[in-house]
Design an enzyme around this catalytic site. Sequence first.
Site, PDB file in Angstrom:
ATOM      1  CE  LYS A 162      13.297  35.044  30.138  1.00  0.00           C
ATOM      2  NZ  LYS A 162      12.156  35.246  30.775  1.00  0.00           N
ATOM      3  CG  ASP A 191       9.508  33.102  31.430  1.00  0.00           C
ATOM      4  OD1 ASP A 191       8.370  33.209  31.386  1.00  0.00           O
ATOM      5  OD2 ASP A 191      10.349  33.481  32.021  1.00  0.00           O
ATOM      6  CD  GLU A 217       9.218  31.665  34.980  1.00  0.00           C
ATOM      7  OE1 GLU A 217       9.920  30.941  35.725  1.00  0.00           O
ATOM      8  OE2 GLU A 217       9.446  32.924  34.986  1.00  0.00           O
ATOM      9  CG  ASP A 242       7.779  35.689  36.456  1.00  0.00           C
ATOM     10  OD1 ASP A 242       8.080  36.545  37.614  1.00  0.00           O
ATOM     11  OD2 ASP A 242       8.771  35.930  35.660  1.00  0.00           O
ATOM     12  CE  LYS A 266      11.250  37.036  38.035  1.00  0.00           C
ATOM     13  NZ  LYS A 266      10.735  37.545  36.625  1.00  0.00           N
ATOM     14  CD  GLN A 294      11.146  41.343  37.205  1.00  0.00           C
ATOM     15  OE1 GLN A 294      10.651  40.810  37.891  1.00  0.00           O
ATOM     16  NE2 GLN A 294      11.129  41.578  36.141  1.00  0.00           N
TER      17      GLN A 294
END
Length: 366
Positions: A162, A191, A217, A242, A266, A294
Amino acid sequence: MKITKIEAIPFTIPYRKPLRFASGEVTEAEHVLVRVHTDEGLTGTAEAPPRPYTYGETQASILAVIGTVFAPQVTGLSPLEREQLRVRLDRTVGNPTAKAALDMAVWDIVGQATGLPVTELLGGYGNRMRVAHMVGFAEPAEMVAEAHRVGELYGISTFKVKVGRRPADLDIAACRALREALGPGAELYIDGNRGWTAAEAARALRALADLDLQFAEELCPADDVLGRRWLARQSQIPLFADESVPTPGDVTRELLGGAAHGVSIKTARTGFTGSHRILAQCEGLGADVVLGNQIDGQLGSLCSLAFGAAFAATSRRAGELSNFLDMRDDLLAEPLQIRDGVLRVREAPGLGAVIDEDKLTYYRTD
Ligand code: MUC
Ligand code: MG
């Protein structure tokens, strides 16, 4: 067979440790268990994870929309009338995880009724997925320790890091520390959850250029239309969309507009029916895909796994299937087991999801 009743049950299970990322954090799983009952005694099961910072849904809104809008529209349909189900649910805009959970619960019924696993009904490509683990915000040394722990315990060697903090230097240091600690064999990608401007993202991508990242992402918001295109044109690695692609129309906009090269699929957002459509759309446009998460519990992860293993394109990359490891407990009677970095599809008809009723009684909040 007819759908006779829909149950939407709120439950809360605490996390062992919070997952933090640029758009929010999760400290407990406040999800909704969705059960679709039929006149033949079969019950389909799925879960909806509210993500207000991503879709605007809350636990209360999911309960309300299922109870007051979707249940009356869907009751009386045959579970085989899935296109009718989709059309009826789509009369209401938004509410993606509520719709997705209903769709997946209905597929679970179809699997049980035919005696076949949902994976086989959907595509039947394989029976397993390699697992990628999400490493949330922390100091770089803690993020490395987390990756090591998950690697040692579960054999996972693909990590989504992240990013999206300001300034970007801490994220850059974390990615560098992870690459150094995990070596060249680990698969890493990032991401941003829309945390950066396009200019900040471009600077970060330059600083990360030697780390052999697989892709990046959602580094900046979908509304930064020109900025995202500018970024995609100069990026040396593919950019994946996303939260900017909850619908097929959004996928078309992001891919044909040149703002993204790939899509995170997802099942918590688009169910099995919608995810299959988006997968076909991506294949038709020559775009890459990754099976996203998710921040699902085990039931949601079982659904993702059933879908991901069903198709060649979603099986190519490791799928994000390990967020449930951060939860203190779960509702599934038989827990998911990640071994050697792999999750195997259940051989039971439908999804193979059996709920531990004692745990449901304990964790339900209604
Ligand atoms: C992810 O891939 O972004 C965090 C926010 C969200 O919408 O999903 C998670 C994981
Ligand atoms: Mg994401």
